[in-house]
Design an enzyme around this catalytic site. Structure first.
Site, PDB file in Angstrom:
ATOM      1  CD  GLU A  95       2.996   3.026   7.702  1.00  0.00           C
ATOM      2  OE1 GLU A  95       3.615   2.516   6.749  1.00  0.00           O
ATOM      3  OE2 GLU A  95       2.554   2.347   8.649  1.00  0.00           O
ATOM      4  CG  HIS A 143       9.673   1.501  11.922  1.00  0.00           C
ATOM      5  ND1 HIS A 143       9.817   0.132  11.774  1.00  0.00           N
ATOM      6  CD2 HIS A 143       9.401   1.724  13.231  1.00  0.00           C
ATOM      7  CE1 HIS A 143       9.641  -0.449  12.954  1.00  0.00           C
ATOM      8  NE2 HIS A 143       9.396   0.494  13.851  1.00  0.00           N
ATOM      9  CG  MET A 202       8.475  -7.158   6.129  1.00  0.00           C
ATOM     10  SD  MET A 202       8.559  -5.542   6.918  1.00  0.00           S
ATOM     11  CE  MET A 202       7.702  -5.898   8.439  1.00  0.00           C
ATOM     12  NE  ARG A 222      21.103  -9.972   6.114  1.00  0.00           N
ATOM     13  CZ  ARG A 222      19.901 -10.292   6.567  1.00  0.00           C
ATOM     14  NH1 ARG A 222      18.836  -9.839   5.962  1.00  0.00           N
ATOM     15  NH2 ARG A 222      19.770 -11.050   7.623  1.00  0.00           N
ATOM     16  CG  ASP A 252      22.068   3.838   9.970  1.00  0.00           C
ATOM     17  OD1 ASP A 252      21.378   2.828  10.235  1.00  0.00           O
ATOM     18  OD2 ASP A 252      22.313   4.723  10.816  1.00  0.00           O
ATOM     19  CB  SER A 270      -0.981   0.008   1.176  1.00  0.00           C
ATOM     20  OG  SER A 270      -0.325   0.242   2.390  1.00  0.00           O
TER      21      SER A 270
HETATM   22  C1  GAR Z   1       3.839  -0.641   6.782  1.00  0.00           C
HETATM   23  O1  GAR Z   1       3.066  -0.424   7.940  1.00  0.00           O
HETATM   24  C2  GAR Z   1       5.299  -0.279   7.025  1.00  0.00           C
HETATM   25  O2  GAR Z   1       5.442   0.841   7.851  1.00  0.00           O
HETATM   26  C3  GAR Z   1       5.787  -1.535   7.723  1.00  0.00           C
HETATM   27  O3  GAR Z   1       5.187  -2.583   6.995  1.00  0.00           O
HETATM   28  C4  GAR Z   1       3.935  -2.141   6.485  1.00  0.00           C
HETATM   29  C5  GAR Z   1       3.918  -2.415   4.996  1.00  0.00           C
HETATM   30  O4  GAR Z   1       2.645  -2.154   4.473  1.00  0.00           O
HETATM   31  N1  GAR Z   1       7.213  -1.610   7.701  1.00  0.00           N
HETATM   32  C6  GAR Z   1       7.936  -2.065   8.720  1.00  0.00           C
HETATM   33  O5  GAR Z   1       7.452  -2.490   9.752  1.00  0.00           O
HETATM   34  C7  GAR Z   1       9.439  -2.022   8.503  1.00  0.00           C
HETATM   35  N2  GAR Z   1      10.128  -2.223   9.723  1.00  0.00           N
HETATM   36  P1  GAR Z   1       2.441  -2.000   2.906  1.00  0.00           P
HETATM   37  O6  GAR Z   1       3.025  -3.266   2.262  1.00  0.00           O
HETATM   38  O7  GAR Z   1       0.962  -1.954   2.722  1.00  0.00           O
HETATM   39  O8  GAR Z   1       3.142  -0.755   2.436  1.00  0.00           O
END
Ligand code: GAR
Length: 212
Positions: free
Chosen positions: A174, A109, A90, A65, A141, A13
């Protein structure tokens, strides 16, 4: 024209919010030149294909990785990417990846960092009992959820919130924060002093924006 590369693992999203912001001209003079996922089944990668964007799946399973990241870096370079945007990606990036794009990788985040880094940030906030949480867009970073903060938006925790309701309200913010942060970074109108993002824009840019 600046070229964005999006990395995602799931729903996508935030990627769609960025793509929409480019389409309506809120992020100026930019395009998404590649969308990369470490999971073939990510809904975000299907959404990217449906929009006619170039996509690539770089599987993580059973690989080191550094090896996976080398393939991603090569793909980003092939597509002339200037700014990498992690959008629900992730996986931790290797030091080689971070070094390949100095101050040119952004992440979003779902908390007000440095509070609640890592997984399940919204559940961590609920469990801790904070009254205010939110989201953070920051440069990446070598440390997890740690780089220079470009923009934060605050979200109150309401009585009766559960993980789902709180996550949904943070997600709305976000989708506002990420395009705004990308547009600020692409403008180049900033310097970084120690670990502070300092705007040189003539208009009033604030680091924290409280949601209405
Ligand atoms: C979002 O809430 C983002 O902030 C989080 O994953 C979700 C992805 O949603 N990211 C983290 O937690 C990174 N540490 P999306 O796939 O709908 O954009």
């Amino acid at each position: 024209m600046k070229h964005l590369g999006i990395l995602l693992s799931g729903r996508g999203s935030n990627f769609l919010a960025i793509a929409d912001a480019i389409d309506r001209g809120q992020i100026e003079d930019a395009d998404i030149s590649i969308v990369i996922s470490n999971r073939a089944e990510a809904a975000g990668i299907a959404a990217a294909r449906a929009r006619g964007l170039s996509t690539q799946v770089v599987e993580a399973r059973g690989r080191k990785r550094a090896e996976q990241d080398a393939e991603i870096i090569a793909c980003l370079q092939d597509h002339g990417v200037d700014l990498v945007c992690l959008a629900g990606y992730m996986r931790l990036l290797s030091p080689e990846f971070v070094a390949a794009y100095p101050q040119a990788i952004l992440n979003i985040h779902p908390s007000l960092l440095p509070a609640f880094p890592g997984l399940d940030a919204q559940a961590q906030a609920l469990q801790y009992g904070v009254a205010v949480t939110g989201c953070t867009v920051h440069f990446v970073d070598e440390q997890l959820d740690h780089g220079v903060i470009v923009l934060q938006r605050a979200v109150p925790v309401l009585q009766g919130d559960d993980e789902e309701t709180l996550s949904a309200r943070i997600l709305e913010q976000e989708h506002i924060a990420y395009p705004e942060a990308i547009s600020r970074v692409l403008s180049g109108n900033y310097t970084i002093v120690d670990r502070r993002y300092v705007s040189r824009a003539s208009h009033n840019e604030t680091l924290i924006e409280e949601s209405k």
